[in-house]
Design an enzyme around this catalytic site. Structure first.
Site, short mmCIF file in Angstrom:
data_model
loop_
_atom_site.label_atom_id
_atom_site.label_comp_id
_atom_site.label_asym_id
_atom_site.label_seq_id
_atom_site.Cartn_x
_atom_site.Cartn_y
_atom_site.Cartn_z
N THR A 1 3.88 15.31 32.76
CA THR A 1 2.78 14.59 33.39
C THR A 1 3.35 13.80 34.56
O THR A 1 4.48 13.30 34.47
CB THR A 1 2.08 13.63 32.40
OG1 THR A 1 1.34 12.64 33.12
CG2 THR A 1 3.08 12.90 31.52
N CYS B 1 -1.10 15.64 39.77
CA CYS B 1 -1.49 15.54 38.37
C CYS B 1 -1.33 16.94 37.82
O CYS B 1 -1.76 17.92 38.46
CB CYS B 1 -2.94 15.06 38.24
SG CYS B 1 -3.57 15.18 36.56
#
Length: 231
Positions: free
Chosen positions: A83, A196
């Protein structure tokens, strides 16, 4: 082949993409029935989101550090945080792990520099776009990041949490993201960081003539380079 340790589940939609990329890259490199050696600690993302939105980053760092120690104990030789947002805690995670951490910003910056770009647009969660940790690390590589305006940041953030992290892909959201990208182009962006790990589920290079930097793939690619550097 070295063993890669994955901190995942944030969200599992993109962690699944990491797993697919890692194994595809190894098969392409070694052929046959080869696949990646990896171990995974996967979070319940709802719990981590609660910590993010309450600003309880120390608690999040403790949980991430514990995950890193579990990976090292399981035989991992490097840590990959699956992430972008949680790279805010990368230094603490690396200290806890005691093994190298492959930083998503560094591997993305190297690809940007290969294209000789100096200014890029940054899409991601509100934390990634608004807090300094991501842009400052890019600056160390001589790269300037521009972020969307307030309304566009809200759109980008909300689509990530309300749609992409829940496996929802809407053409209206793709169109909205492409509008944001065009406004970033007008601000001088020569390329766009998909900052992202879920955004590549929605956008790809066929959607715009600006270079897109898929952080999920680039991170996985760097992990396999590390794993196979002596193979």
């Amino acid at each position: 082949m070295k063993t890669i340790g994955l901190i995942g589940g944030m969200s599992w939609e993109s962690t699944a993409e990491y797993y697919r990329h890692l194994n595809t890259l190894v098969r392409n490199r070694l052929g046959g029935l080869h696949s990646a050696k990896c171990v995974l600690v996967s979070f319940d993302f709802a719990e981590m989101v609660d910590l993010q939105h309450r600003g309880e980053w120390e608690a999040a760092a403790e949980a991430m550090g514990d995950a890193a120690r579990k990976l090292e104990a399981a035989g991992a030789e490097a840590v990959v945080i699956c992430t972008n947002t949680m790279h805010k805690l990368a230094d603490a995670v690396e200290r806890a792990a005691g093994i190298p951490l492959l930083h998503i910003v560094d591997v993305t910056a190297e690809k940007i520099k290969e294209r000789s770009l100096k200014t890029v647009g940054l899409l991601g969660t509100r934390f990634t776009m608004e807090q300094p940790f991501y842009r400052e690390r890019l600056q160390r590589h001589g790269i300037r990041a521009v972020v969307p305006n307030e309304a566009d940041r809200t759109t980008v953030h909300d689509v990530i949490y309300n749609e992409l992290c829940q496996g929802v892909l809407r053409p209206e959201s793709k169109a909205a993201y492409l509008d944001v990208i065009e406004r970033l182009r007008a601000e001088g962006a020569e390329g766009i960081i998909l900052g992202c790990t879920e955004i590549p589920l929605l956008l790809n290079e066929a959607d715009t003539d600006l270079p897109l930097f898929d952080t999920t793939f680039l991170h996985a690619e760097a992990a396999i380079r590390f794993a196979l550097e002596t193979v």
